[in-house]
Write a protein that holds these residues in place. Structure first.
Motif, mmCIF file in Angstrom:
data_model
loop_
_atom_site.group_PDB
_atom_site.id
_atom_site.type_symbol
_atom_site.label_atom_id
_atom_site.label_comp_id
_atom_site.label_asym_id
_atom_site.label_seq_id
_atom_site.Cartn_x
_atom_site.Cartn_y
_atom_site.Cartn_z
ATOM 1 N N GLU A 1 0.035 -2.128 33.640
ATOM 2 C CA GLU A 1 -1.698 -3.148 33.330
ATOM 3 C C GLU A 1 -2.486 -2.359 33.664
ATOM 4 O OE1 GLU A 1 1.872 -5.592 34.337
ATOM 5 O OE2 GLU A 1 0.848 -4.187 35.489
ATOM 6 N N LYS A 2 -2.825 -1.125 35.201
ATOM 7 C CA LYS A 2 -3.722 -0.468 35.261
ATOM 8 C C LYS A 2 -3.648 0.513 34.196
ATOM 9 C CE LYS A 2 -6.790 2.160 37.629
ATOM 10 N NZ LYS A 2 -7.979 2.167 37.676
ATOM 11 N N LEU A 3 -2.807 1.481 33.810
ATOM 12 C CA LEU A 3 -2.789 2.203 32.162
ATOM 13 C C LEU A 3 -3.166 1.632 31.233
ATOM 14 C CD1 LEU A 3 0.450 3.955 33.112
ATOM 15 C CD2 LEU A 3 -1.885 4.937 33.385
ATOM 16 N N ASP A 4 -2.780 0.675 30.366
ATOM 17 C CA ASP A 4 -2.888 -0.299 30.031
ATOM 18 C C ASP A 4 -4.476 -0.925 29.826
ATOM 19 O OD1 ASP A 4 -0.458 -0.203 28.134
ATOM 20 O OD2 ASP A 4 -0.327 -2.507 29.343
ATOM 21 N N ASN A 5 -5.151 -0.748 30.579
ATOM 22 C CA ASN A 5 -6.435 -1.118 31.154
ATOM 23 C C ASN A 5 -7.490 0.135 30.531
ATOM 24 O OD1 ASN A 5 -8.697 -2.839 31.937
ATOM 25 N ND2 ASN A 5 -9.057 -1.742 33.408
ATOM 26 N N PHE A 6 -6.933 1.209 30.299
ATOM 27 C CA PHE A 6 -8.052 2.584 29.895
ATOM 28 C C PHE A 6 -7.942 2.040 28.338
ATOM 29 C CE2 PHE A 6 -6.766 4.958 33.500
ATOM 30 C CZ PHE A 6 -7.242 4.982 34.288
ATOM 31 N N ASN A 7 -7.280 1.571 27.694
ATOM 32 C CA ASN A 7 -7.673 0.740 26.336
ATOM 33 C C ASN A 7 -7.483 2.553 25.397
ATOM 34 O OD1 ASN A 7 -8.758 -0.725 24.411
ATOM 35 N ND2 ASN A 7 -10.768 -0.271 24.253
ATOM 36 N N VAL A 8 -6.103 2.662 25.475
ATOM 37 C CA VAL A 8 -5.620 4.026 24.900
ATOM 38 C C VAL A 8 -4.386 3.643 24.721
ATOM 39 C CG1 VAL A 8 -7.053 6.080 25.900
ATOM 40 C CG2 VAL A 8 -4.762 5.324 26.977
#
Length: 257
Positions: free
Chosen positions: A67-74
């Motif tokens: 979820e943290k990585l998805d939050n970078f919106n990439v």
């Protein structure tokens, strides 16, 4: 005044490196990275390469949920995202040698376990104003020197030398080998700040708000000292305390005609 506690700025996309191959290539090319985020459950040869190169180049790795990585919106992050550093980290020995060659008396600041970026920013601002040659930070256990930290420092983090090391213990050994004494701030010490000899080559160690200076690091310091206070209070904020200490160092070093 902006509330940095509430603000959580997402890094701009042009400051991100996304995917395993891209991160490996960035590390191999010597690009300065602030931090690498790896998905907690990720494995594989490429991830092993990232870990090895990150250790070699002193780049911190944070294990995070997807979820943290998805939050970078990439898209297609493959379980890993790196943030390009806005700070150009410098080699400690090279900085020491340069300072000595310039005929200056070294004054260093060591940050041990300080994670609040607002404190780091305020400390950097004081360090720049009071003549610190470089700030030494560990590659783990310190707040990220990101855009928010730079903003709170009023840009000082981009103007002062920052040395990122994999061991503060080793950094202290290097300072000692170069004739630089290391003093640690400790509120229970009997010695007072104004009794320190700060005109000589010195480095000051400031510990985090919760745990102070790491005991093993404290043990190898040359002296401990405290800031005398008249009020009955537990302690000063670390950025305020640092400003007081560095002002005393500057005052001792200024030659009055």
């Amino acid at each position: 005044m902006k509330n940095f506690r509430q603000q959580q700025h997402r890094p701009k996309k042009n400051t991100l490196i996304v995917g395993r191959k891209a991160i490996i290539e960035a590390l191999q090319s010597g690009k300065q990275l602030e931090r690498i985020y790896l998905q907690t459950t990720i494995h594989g040869p490429a991830i092993d390469d990232i870990r090895r190169l990150a250790e070699l180049y002193l780049v911190p790795i944070n294990k995070v949920p997807i979820e943290k990585l998805d939050n970078f919106n990439v898209s297609n992050h493959e379980g890993c995202v790196a943030v390009i550093s806005k700070i150009q980290y410098q080699d400690l020995q090279q900085v020491i040698s340069f300072i000595v060659e310039q005929g200056q008396v070294p004054l260093f600041l060591i940050l041990d376990g300080i994670t609040d970026i607002r404190n780091i920013g305020a400390i950097a601002r004081s360090a720049f104003c009071f003549g610190v040659n470089a700030i030494i930070i560990p590659d783990k256990g310190v707040g990220a020197l990101n855009e928010d930290a730079i903003l709170t420092s009023a840009g000082a983090l981009e103007k002062i030398a920052i040395c990122r090391v994999n061991s503060l213990m080793k950094a202290v050994d290097d300072l000692h080998m170069n004739g630089i004494k290391v003093f640690a701030s400790e509120m229970t010490s009997a010695k007072k700040l104004y009794d320190l000899e700060l005109k000589d080559p010195v480095a000051i160690v400031m510990g985090g708000e919760e745990h102070g200076v790491y005991p093993a690091l404290m043990k190898i310091c040359d002296e401990q000292f405290q800031i005398p206070m008249t009020g009955d209070f537990e302690s000063l904020n670390v950025s305020v305390a640092t400003g007081i200490i560095l002002y005393e160092a500057m005052k001792q070093r200024v030659v009055t005609v």
